[in-house]
Each structure stands twice: as C-alpha cells, then as structure tokens.
Scaffold this motif. Structure first.
Motif, PDB file in Angstrom:
ATOM      1  N   PRO A   8       0.874  -1.362   0.063  1.00  0.00           N
ATOM      2  CA  PRO A   8      -0.090  -0.023   0.055  1.00  0.00           C
ATOM      3  C   PRO A   8       0.727   1.364  -0.110  1.00  0.00           C
ATOM      4  N   ASN A   9       2.150   1.262   0.640  1.00  0.00           N
ATOM      5  CA  ASN A   9       2.916   2.468   0.714  1.00  0.00           C
ATOM      6  C   ASN A   9       3.487   2.668  -0.544  1.00  0.00           C
ATOM      7  N   GLU A  10       3.748   1.614  -1.211  1.00  0.00           N
ATOM      8  CA  GLU A  10       4.379   1.667  -2.428  1.00  0.00           C
ATOM      9  C   GLU A  10       3.499   2.231  -3.572  1.00  0.00           C
ATOM     10  N   LEU A  11       2.368   1.970  -3.501  1.00  0.00           N
ATOM     11  CA  LEU A  11       1.202   2.218  -4.500  1.00  0.00           C
ATOM     12  C   LEU A  11       1.025   3.680  -4.034  1.00  0.00           C
ATOM     13  N   GLN A  12       0.814   4.143  -2.774  1.00  0.00           N
ATOM     14  CA  GLN A  12       0.699   5.531  -2.266  1.00  0.00           C
ATOM     15  C   GLN A  12       1.856   6.405  -2.804  1.00  0.00           C
ATOM     16  N   ALA A  13       3.071   5.932  -2.889  1.00  0.00           N
ATOM     17  CA  ALA A  13       4.219   6.599  -3.454  1.00  0.00           C
ATOM     18  C   ALA A  13       4.201   6.922  -4.950  1.00  0.00           C
ATOM     19  N   GLN A  14       3.622   5.613  -5.441  1.00  0.00           N
ATOM     20  CA  GLN A  14       3.432   5.764  -6.979  1.00  0.00           C
ATOM     21  C   GLN A  14       2.307   7.047  -7.441  1.00  0.00           C
ATOM     22  N   ARG A  15       1.042   6.921  -6.748  1.00  0.00           N
ATOM     23  CA  ARG A  15       0.217   7.533  -7.000  1.00  0.00           C
ATOM     24  C   ARG A  15       0.284   9.149  -6.524  1.00  0.00           C
ATOM     25  N   GLY A  16       1.102   9.540  -5.572  1.00  0.00           N
ATOM     26  CA  GLY A  16       1.292  10.754  -5.096  1.00  0.00           C
ATOM     27  C   GLY A  16       0.005  11.315  -4.346  1.00  0.00           C
ATOM     28  N   GLN A  17      -0.599  12.586  -4.946  1.00  0.00           N
ATOM     29  CA  GLN A  17      -1.490  13.207  -4.423  1.00  0.00           C
ATOM     30  C   GLN A  17      -2.909  12.635  -5.097  1.00  0.00           C
ATOM     31  N   ASP A  20      -6.979   6.712  -5.727  1.00  0.00           N
ATOM     32  CA  ASP A  20      -6.853   5.361  -6.460  1.00  0.00           C
ATOM     33  C   ASP A  20      -7.501   5.514  -8.020  1.00  0.00           C
ATOM     34  N   LYS A  21      -8.587   5.836  -8.036  1.00  0.00           N
ATOM     35  CA  LYS A  21      -9.310   5.871  -9.231  1.00  0.00           C
ATOM     36  C   LYS A  21      -8.617   6.744 -10.185  1.00  0.00           C
ATOM     37  N   ASP A  22      -8.422   7.922  -9.663  1.00  0.00           N
ATOM     38  CA  ASP A  22      -7.685   9.067 -10.770  1.00  0.00           C
ATOM     39  C   ASP A  22      -6.387   8.384 -11.256  1.00  0.00           C
ATOM     40  N   TYR A  23      -5.649   7.744 -10.328  1.00  0.00           N
ATOM     41  CA  TYR A  23      -4.372   7.358 -10.673  1.00  0.00           C
ATOM     42  C   TYR A  23      -4.605   6.050 -11.864  1.00  0.00           C
ATOM     43  N   ARG A  24      -5.398   5.353 -11.499  1.00  0.00           N
ATOM     44  CA  ARG A  24      -5.757   4.173 -12.734  1.00  0.00           C
ATOM     45  C   ARG A  24      -5.968   4.713 -13.918  1.00  0.00           C
ATOM     46  N   PHE A  25      -6.756   5.598 -14.083  1.00  0.00           N
ATOM     47  CA  PHE A  25      -6.877   6.329 -15.368  1.00  0.00           C
ATOM     48  C   PHE A  25      -5.526   7.099 -15.836  1.00  0.00           C
ATOM     49  N   VAL A  26      -4.814   7.603 -15.009  1.00  0.00           N
ATOM     50  CA  VAL A  26      -3.460   7.969 -15.476  1.00  0.00           C
ATOM     51  C   VAL A  26      -2.659   6.760 -15.997  1.00  0.00           C
ATOM     52  N   GLU A  27      -2.644   5.858 -15.104  1.00  0.00           N
ATOM     53  CA  GLU A  27      -1.770   4.630 -15.691  1.00  0.00           C
ATOM     54  C   GLU A  27      -2.328   4.220 -17.128  1.00  0.00           C
ATOM     55  N   GLY A  78       3.450  14.599  -7.594  1.00  0.00           N
ATOM     56  CA  GLY A  78       4.228  13.526  -6.552  1.00  0.00           C
ATOM     57  C   GLY A  78       3.958  12.311  -7.094  1.00  0.00           C
ATOM     58  N   ALA A  79       3.692  11.945  -8.416  1.00  0.00           N
ATOM     59  CA  ALA A  79       3.194  10.509  -8.577  1.00  0.00           C
ATOM     60  C   ALA A  79       4.166  10.213  -9.732  1.00  0.00           C
ATOM     61  N   THR A  80       4.304   8.799 -10.093  1.00  0.00           N
ATOM     62  CA  THR A  80       5.139   8.223 -11.004  1.00  0.00           C
ATOM     63  C   THR A  80       4.292   7.668 -12.067  1.00  0.00           C
ATOM     64  N   LEU A  81       4.890   7.560 -13.458  1.00  0.00           N
ATOM     65  CA  LEU A  81       4.426   6.973 -14.309  1.00  0.00           C
ATOM     66  C   LEU A  81       4.706   5.738 -14.640  1.00  0.00           C
ATOM     67  N   PRO A  82       4.028   4.632 -15.106  1.00  0.00           N
ATOM     68  CA  PRO A  82       4.360   3.254 -15.384  1.00  0.00           C
ATOM     69  C   PRO A  82       5.338   3.379 -16.479  1.00  0.00           C
ATOM     70  N   ALA A  83       6.465   2.604 -16.519  1.00  0.00           N
ATOM     71  CA  ALA A  83       7.409   2.440 -17.433  1.00  0.00           C
ATOM     72  C   ALA A  83       7.391   1.774 -18.793  1.00  0.00           C
ATOM     73  N   THR A  84       6.145   1.129 -18.724  1.00  0.00           N
ATOM     74  CA  THR A  84       6.111   0.237 -19.760  1.00  0.00           C
ATOM     75  C   THR A  84       4.557   0.013 -20.248  1.00  0.00           C
ATOM     76  N   VAL A  85       4.174  -0.504 -21.313  1.00  0.00           N
ATOM     77  CA  VAL A  85       3.109  -0.685 -21.960  1.00  0.00           C
ATOM     78  C   VAL A  85       2.244  -1.917 -21.191  1.00  0.00           C
ATOM     79  N   SER A  86       1.026  -1.930 -21.440  1.00  0.00           N
ATOM     80  CA  SER A  86       0.431  -3.073 -20.829  1.00  0.00           C
ATOM     81  C   SER A  86       0.615  -4.322 -21.548  1.00  0.00           C
ATOM     82  N   HIS A  87       0.345  -5.457 -20.939  1.00  0.00           N
ATOM     83  CA  HIS A  87       0.506  -6.961 -21.758  1.00  0.00           C
ATOM     84  C   HIS A  87      -0.117  -7.135 -22.913  1.00  0.00           C
TER      85      HIS A  87
END
Length: 164
Positions: A8-17, A20-27, A78-87
């Motif tokens: 959860p902390n790792e996800l929190q770090a990835q999604r910044g501010q 969860d739902k907004d970050y899923r859209f970002v991803e 303060g969020a990070t973007l995924p580095a790769t495309v989906s499967h």
C-alpha cells in the motif's frame, strides 16, 4: 507477509496526490499513449501506404505531446508514471512487428480504430468523473484529439481496404 504490508505504501508513493481511481486513469492513459507512439513508429517505418505512414507520424507527434503534458502534471502531483505498456498492448506490438506490406496496413488500421474507439469512450467518461482538476482539464483537452484520431483511423482503414 512483509510484501503485503509494504505494498500500500508503495502504491501511495506511485500515485502521489491522486486518488486510486484517478491514478488508475493516469496509468491507463500513460500506457495507452506509450503504445500509440511505439505503434506509430512502426507504422512510419513499415506502412506500405502513405495513409498509414502519415497516420503513424501523426500518432507519434500528438501522443508524444499529450504524454509529455501528462508526465509534467503527474510529476507535479508527486506521482510516477508506469514505465511500460500493458501486456495486451505489448502483444499487439509484437503481432504488428511480424506483419508486412498491405497485411501490416490492414492490421494497424483495424487496431487503431478499435483502440481509439475504446480511448474516446474512456476519456468521455473520465473527463467528467476525474476528481483532480488538472487531470480533468488534461482529459478534456485530450479528448477532441482522440476523437479526431478515431475519424482519421476510420478513413485510413477504409483506404487500406479494411472494414467498410
């Protein structure tokens, strides 16, 4: 387990501010944009028809611009973007890499119509539902570009003898 606790902390770090739902859209948007650029590069190189090469060029230009805007916005939150495309996007890319000539053109055109139909639906929904005002503004600004891409993709598909 320790892994479950750190997650959860790792996800929190990835999604910044972002929520969860907004970050899923970002991803999804980030992975999708990345895939459009990679497939666009392929179309520029491998396209048999000018229509396909031009469309690929357009995808690289427009999606690179949108991706850079998203990257900047995400970094500010303060969020990070995924580095790769989906499967599934990776599978599509591999499939396209193995095709040539008119076969490549038809497959790429079909995929771009399918992709952009899905993207337009998603962005229409998210442009209204996203909580973060900056992300919502980006989605609203990007939507007309995707709508235009869908029209161009449909024209391209017709021109390469795909679906009528």
């Amino acid at each position: 387990s320790a892994l479950a606790q750190s997650n959860p902390n790792e996800l929190q770090a990835q999604r910044g501010q972002f929520s969860d739902k907004d970050y899923r859209f970002v991803e999804k948007a980030a992975r999708g944009g990345m895939a459009e650029v990679q497939m666009g590069e392929l179309a520029r190189q491998k396209g048999a028809s000018q229509a396909v090469r031009d469309f690929g060029e357009r995808m690289v230009t427009d999606h690179t611009k949108a991706d850079n805007e998203l990257k900047q916005l995400v970094t500010q939150k303060g969020a990070t973007l995924p580095a790769t495309v989906s499967h599934s996007e990776h599978s599509t890319l591999q499939h396209l890499q193995n095709l040539n000539g008119a076969e490549f053109d038809r497959a790429y055109a079909k995929d771009m119509v399918k992709d952009h139909s899905k993207d337009v639906k998603e962005f229409e929904k998210e442009a209204n539902e996203v909580k973060d005002p900056d992300l919502r503004a980006w989605a609203q600004k990007t939507l007309p570009v995707l709508q235009q891409h869908l029209q161009l993709a449909q024209q391209m598909e017709t021109s390469v003898g795909g679906q009528k």
